[in-house]
Write an enzyme that holds these catalytic residues in place. Structure first.
Site, short mmCIF file in Angstrom:
data_model
loop_
_atom_site.label_atom_id
_atom_site.label_comp_id
_atom_site.label_asym_id
_atom_site.label_seq_id
_atom_site.Cartn_x
_atom_site.Cartn_y
_atom_site.Cartn_z
N SER A 61 0.84 -1.19 0.00
CA SER A 61 0.00 0.00 0.00
C SER A 61 0.88 1.25 0.00
CB SER A 61 -0.94 -0.08 1.21
OG SER A 61 -2.07 0.71 1.05
N ASP A 84 -8.29 -4.24 -6.86
CA ASP A 84 -7.86 -3.64 -5.59
C ASP A 84 -8.65 -2.35 -5.37
OD1 ASP A 84 -6.38 -2.12 -3.60
OD2 ASP A 84 -4.70 -3.46 -3.96
N HIS A 124 -7.22 -5.89 -1.24
CA HIS A 124 -6.11 -4.94 -1.24
C HIS A 124 -4.80 -5.68 -0.99
CE1 HIS A 124 -3.91 -1.30 -0.83
NE2 HIS A 124 -3.85 -1.28 0.48
#
Length: 554
Positions: free
Chosen positions: A268, A494, A522
């Site tokens: 991320s 995602d 994710h």
């Protein structure tokens, strides 16, 4: 979902293997605060190796198969820092780490970094790190340290590493010391602080779809209170929590760990941190994995709008799955599901639902709860139950999901996750909007990108407009010329880091290798897909990057 950008939390589901990202304010774009050592050229030109092929150019194996353009037009190239350690920073690179036993077989240590790298005499910060030493099982050769970062910005890498280290493949645990470093402003390192628990409760409940001037005034007042609280409780640190500075801190730790190159797995926002490191120190890149990639070339407005579309994609996937379930509370088809979601939000805007005890579920918290469940399919059953409860007048399920997003504790306290999130995002990029009028003009575009979440996410992107520190970063491309192969992993559906971002980052990086996971949720590495896990683990252990364009599916 009141955060400043890519980024949400380590959430209760550290098993998600990543902190989420929410672009509700400013999305990644980074350079140092001082002109003296700025890695971005003021005129848009790059110096040193980064200039070889021009802004954002991809060459050779760096051009990802099927990728989008290698960075947004006009983004400034990130240029490397000098390879020699400046004399003024020599003492920081010469520290000794005094590792002491701490939790669950880990060792903990702290070290100093300058508050301001361009003016080291201005004072120091203390950063906290934890490691799980390599166990050497089976006589595996030691490969050094492997830094892990879960994202955010604001996620504690120390807590994350302590949580997930045991889930890494035994061969990886045998070869590497697994290390978590809480970035400046985060967790156990010198932290950003902003609001008390009761004021955070009020902040998370404020309506993010204002329908009149009074509603706009309440939203603006909440953002202003948050910003003022951060300035009051954090002081000078607030101007020195940029991603560039955090990446420079990682280089200090690399040296103190005795590693010639940085081995790293970032998820991320951790991909932004890792890519920034690679851009600043390309010759010190070891084996680097960037999973759930961000695109540093996007401005805040574009990033926020694109991410809204990512959550819409994830919602559509959830609905398709829900339609196959006997307990689906959302009707018989996607259109009905969308209508019921809109009706729920509209009803909560008029009248909150009761939650546990004296608490109530507002529209803003319901949106956050739905967003929270988009991060991982294993949360979808909980969301179905929460929808069913809300239809019967009980807001507790969605409020629990919202609390999970913010990591609100049962006693009403909050970690510093969202405080650091806002501080980093508002420093890294100029704000998406500077006034409510800007938001109102942009709402149609956001709603086109995301009919169900676009309006909320447009208004959330107003947050950084009231930040007390001017942004020091800008959109930029990262080429990292001369770096070892860098593996970029993108998931096609995602929600928080849309797949196109991974394509763009892999295309920008001269040595980028794109791995695609055709799936939901994710990030992908460490979430049970044998194809992704095998490719990444082989790379970490053998140094052989996956073939360009490797595609994995469920």
């Amino acid at each position: 979902m009141r955060s400043a950008q890519p980024a949400a939390p380590l959430r209760r589901a550290l098993a998600l293997a990543a902190a989420g990202l929410l672009l509700a304010g400013c999305a990644g774009g980074h350079r140092s605060a001082s002109a003296g050592h700025s890695p971005l050229s003021s005129d848009g030109s790059a110096s040193g190796p980064a200039a070889a092929s021009g802004p954002g150019a991809a060459s050779g194996s760096g051009a990802a198969s099927g990728s989008v353009a290698a960075g947004a037009a006009g983004a400034t190239p990130l240029r490397p820092l000098p390879t020699a350690v400046p004399a003024a920073l020599g003492s920081y690179y010469a520290q000794h780490l005094d590792w002491q036993p701490c939790d669950n077989g880990f060792e903990c240590a702290s070290f100093k970094v300058p508050l301001d790298y361009d003016h080291p005499a201005a004072g120091d910060l203390t950063l906290a790190a934890a490691r799980r030493p390599a166990d050497g099982a089976g006589g595996a050769p030691r490969l050094g340290s492997l830094l892990l970062n879960p994202g955010g910005p604001g996620g504690s890498a120390v807590e994350y590493t302590e949580s997930v280290a045991g889930s890494y493949q035994p061969a990886v645990r045998a070869a590497y010391d697994l290390v978590g470093l809480d970035p400046r402003g985060v967790g156990r390192s010198t932290p950003v602080s902003c609001l008390s628990g009761d004021r955070m409760d009020a902040y998370t409940a404020v309506d993010t779809t204002p329908e009149n001037q009074a509603g706009i005034d309440r939203l603006v007042a909440a953002d202003q209170e948050f910003a003022a609280g951060c300035q009051q409780h954090t002081g000078a640190l607030l101007g020195h929590v940029s991603t560039v500075e955090a990446a420079r801190d990682m280089d200090v730790l690399r040296a103190l760990l005795g590693d010639a190159r940085l081995n790293y797995v970032g998820k991320s926002y951790g991909t932004m941190l890792g890519a920034t490191y690679a851009g600043l120190f390309p010759t010190r890149v070891g084996r680097m994995v960037l999973d759930g990639a961000m695109d540093p070339s996007l401005d805040s407005l574009t990033g926020n709008r694109t991410q809204a579309g990512g959550f819409e994609t994830a919602w559509n996937s959830f609905v398709q799955d829900c339609d196959t379930r006997s307990d689906c509370p959302l009707g018989q088809n996607p259109q009905q599901a969308g209508q019921q979601l809109d009706a729920l939000f509209s009803g909560l805007d008029a009248k909150p639902l009761p939650g546990p005890g004296p608490r109530q579920l507002t529209e803003a918290q319901a949106v956050t709860g739905v967003i929270e469940a988009m991060y991982a399919p294993f949360l979808w059953p909980e969301l179905r139950s929460a929808f069913a409860a809300a239809k019967s007048g009980d807001g507790g399920g969605l409020l629990t999901l919202s609390d999970s997003y913010y990591e609100r504790a049962a006693d009403g306290s909050y970690p510093n996750l969202m405080f650091a999130n806002m501080a980093v995002n508002c420093l890294d990029l100029p704000p998406a909007f500077t006034s409510p009028a800007d938001v109102q003009r942009a709402v149609p575009d956001f709603e086109q990108a995301s009919p169900h979440f676009g309006r909320d996410m447009a208004w959330m992107a107003l947050s950084c407009a009231y930040w007390p520190i001017r942004a020091t970063g800008a959109p930029h491309t990262v080429r990292a010329a001369g770096a070892a192969p860098i593996v970029v992993v993108g998931t096609t559906r995602d929600p928080a880091t849309p797949y196109a971002w991974a394509q763009s980052l892999a295309g920008q990086l001269e040595s980028g290798r794109l791995v695609t996971y055709d799936g939901d949720g994710h990030t992908a590495y460490g979430r049970g897909n044998d194809c992704v896990d095998s490719a990444v683990n082989h790379y970490l252990l053998e140094g052989q990057a996956p073939a360009q364009g490797l595609r994995c599916s469920k």
